[in-house]
Scaffold this motif. Structure first.
Motif, PDB file in Angstrom:
ATOM      1  N   GLU A  37      -5.924  -5.007   9.341  1.00  0.00           N
ATOM      2  CA  GLU A  37      -4.733  -5.304  10.305  1.00  0.00           C
ATOM      3  C   GLU A  37      -5.180  -6.057  11.656  1.00  0.00           C
ATOM      4  OE1 GLU A  37      -1.207  -4.843  10.151  1.00  0.00           O
ATOM      5  OE2 GLU A  37      -1.574  -4.243   8.122  1.00  0.00           O
TER       6      GLU A  37
ATOM      7  N   GLU B 137      -2.796  -1.066  -1.794  1.00  0.00           N
ATOM      8  CA  GLU B 137      -1.895  -2.212  -1.289  1.00  0.00           C
ATOM      9  C   GLU B 137      -0.589  -1.941  -1.798  1.00  0.00           C
ATOM     10  OE1 GLU B 137      -2.751  -6.553   0.471  1.00  0.00           O
ATOM     11  OE2 GLU B 137      -2.951  -6.190  -1.745  1.00  0.00           O
ATOM     12  N   ALA B 138      -0.471  -1.739  -3.101  1.00  0.00           N
ATOM     13  CA  ALA B 138       0.662  -1.677  -3.654  1.00  0.00           C
ATOM     14  C   ALA B 138       1.545  -0.453  -3.225  1.00  0.00           C
ATOM     15  CB  ALA B 138       0.659  -1.515  -5.409  1.00  0.00           C
TER      16      ALA B 138
ATOM     17  N   TRP C 142       1.039   1.232  -0.450  1.00  0.00           N
ATOM     18  CA  TRP C 142       1.281   1.033   1.062  1.00  0.00           C
ATOM     19  C   TRP C 142       2.504   0.079   1.129  1.00  0.00           C
ATOM     20  CZ3 TRP C 142      -0.522   3.389   4.887  1.00  0.00           C
ATOM     21  CH2 TRP C 142      -0.612   2.918   6.347  1.00  0.00           C
ATOM     22  N   SER C 143       2.872  -0.693   0.352  1.00  0.00           N
ATOM     23  CA  SER C 143       4.153  -1.707   0.311  1.00  0.00           C
ATOM     24  C   SER C 143       4.993  -1.228  -0.431  1.00  0.00           C
ATOM     25  CB  SER C 143       3.503  -2.942  -0.285  1.00  0.00           C
ATOM     26  OG  SER C 143       2.376  -3.571   0.471  1.00  0.00           O
ATOM     27  N   SER C 144       5.078   0.133  -0.951  1.00  0.00           N
ATOM     28  CA  SER C 144       6.032   0.333  -1.860  1.00  0.00           C
ATOM     29  C   SER C 144       7.381   0.706  -1.166  1.00  0.00           C
ATOM     30  CB  SER C 144       5.564   1.631  -2.679  1.00  0.00           C
ATOM     31  OG  SER C 144       5.649   2.879  -1.853  1.00  0.00           O
ATOM     32  N   GLN C 145       8.385   0.987  -1.621  1.00  0.00           N
ATOM     33  CA  GLN C 145       9.692   0.976  -1.058  1.00  0.00           C
ATOM     34  C   GLN C 145       9.764   2.563  -0.698  1.00  0.00           C
ATOM     35  OE1 GLN C 145      12.333  -0.825  -0.587  1.00  0.00           O
ATOM     36  NE2 GLN C 145      13.029   0.891   0.846  1.00  0.00           N
TER      37      GLN C 145
ATOM     38  N   LEU D 275      -7.198  -0.943   4.277  1.00  0.00           N
ATOM     39  CA  LEU D 275      -5.945  -1.549   4.564  1.00  0.00           C
ATOM     40  C   LEU D 275      -5.728  -1.514   6.033  1.00  0.00           C
ATOM     41  CD1 LEU D 275      -3.529  -0.272   1.855  1.00  0.00           C
ATOM     42  CD2 LEU D 275      -3.926  -2.548   2.449  1.00  0.00           C
TER      43      LEU D 275
ATOM     44  N   ARG E 137       8.136   2.830   2.807  1.00  0.00           N
ATOM     45  CA  ARG E 137       8.945   2.384   3.736  1.00  0.00           C
ATOM     46  C   ARG E 137      10.072   3.138   4.177  1.00  0.00           C
ATOM     47  NH1 ARG E 137       8.152  -2.827   1.054  1.00  0.00           N
ATOM     48  NH2 ARG E 137       9.976  -2.487  -0.342  1.00  0.00           N
TER      49      ARG E 137
END
Length: 79
Positions: free
Chosen positions: A33, A61-62, A64-67, A29, A70
């Motif tokens: 980039e 990926e899920a 890493w992209s989770s709320q 991941l 963030r």
């Protein structure tokens, strides 16, 4: 697992430490980039080596992209 059905951060960390495919997926991941064409080819070859690799990458990926990730990234850092 927490009340909302998601894994607690400690449990997720333990899963990563115990799962080589997940560890590699997280590395990919980051590397993707700024990946070169050669690195992208190596990534695709890694995905094809084992079905567990694709599953681990999808999960990484899920996460890493989770709320929650963030939120953690945007929270003030103690000095």
């Amino acid at each position: 697992m927490s009340k909302n059905g998601k894994q607690a951060p400690y449990a997720l960390a333990q899963q990563v430490l115990n799962d080589p495919a997940m560890d590699q997926a997280l590395t990919w991941l980051i590397e993707l980039e700024t990946a070169t064409a050669q690195q992208q080819q190596a990534f695709l070859a890694w995905l094809e080596q084992n079905p567990a690799n694709l599953a681990a990458f999808d999960k990484a990926e899920a996460i890493w992209s989770s709320q929650s990730v963030r939120d953690a990234a945007s929270s003030p850092k103690p000095r």
